[in-house]
Design a protein around this motif. Structure first.
Motif, PDB file in Angstrom:
ATOM      1  N   SER A  46      28.622 -25.848   6.424  1.00 41.97           N
ATOM      2  CA  SER A  46      27.987 -25.214   5.216  1.00 41.97           C
ATOM      3  C   SER A  46      28.046 -26.094   4.117  1.00 41.97           C
ATOM      4  O   SER A  46      27.219 -25.927   3.154  1.00 41.97           O
ATOM      5  CB  SER A  46      29.190 -24.252   4.986  1.00 41.97           C
ATOM      6  N   THR A  47      28.770 -27.183   3.888  1.00 41.72           N
ATOM      7  CA  THR A  47      28.777 -28.131   2.710  1.00 41.72           C
ATOM      8  C   THR A  47      27.242 -28.871   3.039  1.00 41.72           C
ATOM      9  O   THR A  47      26.562 -29.100   2.156  1.00 41.72           O
ATOM     10  CB  THR A  47      29.814 -29.039   2.764  1.00 41.72           C
ATOM     11  N   HIS A  49      24.661 -27.890   4.378  1.00 45.80           N
ATOM     12  CA  HIS A  49      23.504 -26.910   4.191  1.00 45.80           C
ATOM     13  C   HIS A  49      23.342 -26.680   2.708  1.00 45.80           C
ATOM     14  O   HIS A  49      22.105 -26.873   2.376  1.00 45.80           O
ATOM     15  CB  HIS A  49      23.775 -25.533   4.689  1.00 45.80           C
ATOM     16  N   ARG A  50      24.211 -26.771   1.957  1.00 47.32           N
ATOM     17  CA  ARG A  50      24.231 -26.623   0.517  1.00 47.32           C
ATOM     18  C   ARG A  50      23.508 -27.804   0.049  1.00 47.32           C
ATOM     19  O   ARG A  50      22.644 -27.888  -1.120  1.00 47.32           O
ATOM     20  CB  ARG A  50      25.495 -26.268  -0.230  1.00 47.32           C
TER      21      ARG A  50
END
Length: 253
Positions: A46-47, A49-50
Motif C-alpha cells: 500500500s505504501t 502504491h501511494r
C-alpha cells in the motif's frame, strides 16, 4: 573537490527518500510493479502504491496496461539504455549474492555515465560492522573502484574529452589519474583505500560485454580494519571467477 561518502540529512524524510529511490530505479531499469517496488524498498504494498501514484501525478512515472510502472516524461531515457541496465542488474544479482556468501563482505555493481559512476546494485553482508548499501548513489568516477575500472578503458583522448570543461574543483589531476589507470589496466583489478569514504577498502574487477568492452565494475567493500593485504590475490581470484560466470550469463554463453 574530493567528496566523502554522502551522509543522510540530520532530519531525513523517509517518504521522500523512498520516492527518490523509486525514481532512480524507474530511470535506470525501465519498469517496476507495485510488488517489486515494495520488496526493493522494504515497505508495504500500500505504501509503494501511494509513492508510485505520486510519481505518476508529477510525471516522473507512467503506468502501462499491464499495471507496470515505467519512467515518465521527466525521467524518460532511451528504451535500449533502460533494458541494458535492467538486464545487467537482473543477471548480476545472483552472482553478487554468491560473492557475499564467498567473501563475507558487501558487494556492488557500478556503471559510468560521463564523469560520474552510479551504483546500480548492492548486496550487503550480514556482519555487524559492514559497508552499507550504495544502490542508487552517484559519485565522481575517479573516486570509486567501479568508476576507475571503467575510466581505465578510455584512450588518452577519450579521457581528455570526459573531463573537458570540468570545474577545477571537480576534475582530477589528469597526469596522476593516467598513471593510476595504467596500473589498473596492467593489474586487471583496482584497490581503493579510503578514496570515497575513510575507513573503507574496496577491491574491484571489470565486467565485459561479448566484444570485450568494459560495461561495469563489480567490487567488494569492507571496513579497513578487516582488510589484510595478504588476502588481496585470493579476493581478486574469487571476484574474477564469479564475474566470469556473470559475463557468460549476460553475454549469452
Amino acid at each position: 573537490m574530493a567528496r566523502e561518502m554522502k551522509q543522510p540529512p540530520a532530519y531525513a524524510i523517509t517518504s521522500v527518500d523512498h520516492a527518490l529511490r523509486l525514481a532512480t530505479m524507474l530511470q535506470l531499469e525501465g519498469g517496476l510493479s507495485v510488488a517489486d517496488a515494495a520488496e526493493r524498498l522494504g515497505v508495504a504494498r500500500s505504501t509503494a502504491h501511494r509513492l508510485l501514484a505520486m510519481l505518476v501525478y508529477r510525471d516522473f512515472a507512467v503506468q502501462d496496461d499491464s499495471k507496470v510502472y515505467r519512467a515518465g516524461p521527466v525521467l524518460e531515457l532511451a528504451s535500449h539504455s533502460q533494458s541494458t541496465v535492467s538486464r545487467l542488474r537482473q543477471v548480476a544479482l545472483p552472482h553478487l549474492r554468491s560473492l557475499v556468501d564467498k567473501l563475507g563482505e558487501s558487494v556492488n555493481l557500478t556503471v559510468r555515465t560521463g564523469r560520474t559512476a552510479r551504483f546500480i546494485a548492492s548486496v550487503e553482508c550480514q556482519q555487524a560492522l559492514r559497508v552499507g548499501s550504495r544502490e542508487g548513489m552517484v559519485f565522481p568516477a575517479h573516486r570509486i573502484s567501479g568508476g576507475l575500472l571503467l575510466l581505465a578503458e578510455l584512450t588518452d583522448d577519450e579521457l581528455d574529452s570526459v573531463y573537458a570543461g570540468a570545474d577545477a574543483a571537480e576534475a582530477p589531476e589528469l597526469d596522476a589519474l593516467r598513471r593510476e589507470l595504467a596500473k589498473v589496466r596492467r593489474n586487471g583489478f583496482v584497490v581503493n583505500q579510503g578514496r570515497s569514504e575513510r575507513g573503507v577498502v574496496a577491491i574491484g574487477v571489470p565486467v565485459r560485454s561479448a566484444d570485450g568492452a568494459v560495461i561495469a565494475g563489480v567490487s567488494v567493500s569492507m571496513p579497513s580494519v578487516r582488510y589484510d593485504r595478504q588476502r588481496l590475490r585470493p579476493i581478486v581470484a574469487v571476484l574474477s571467477s564469479v564475474v566470469s560466470a556473470l559475463e557468460k550469463d549476460f553475454n549469452g554463453h
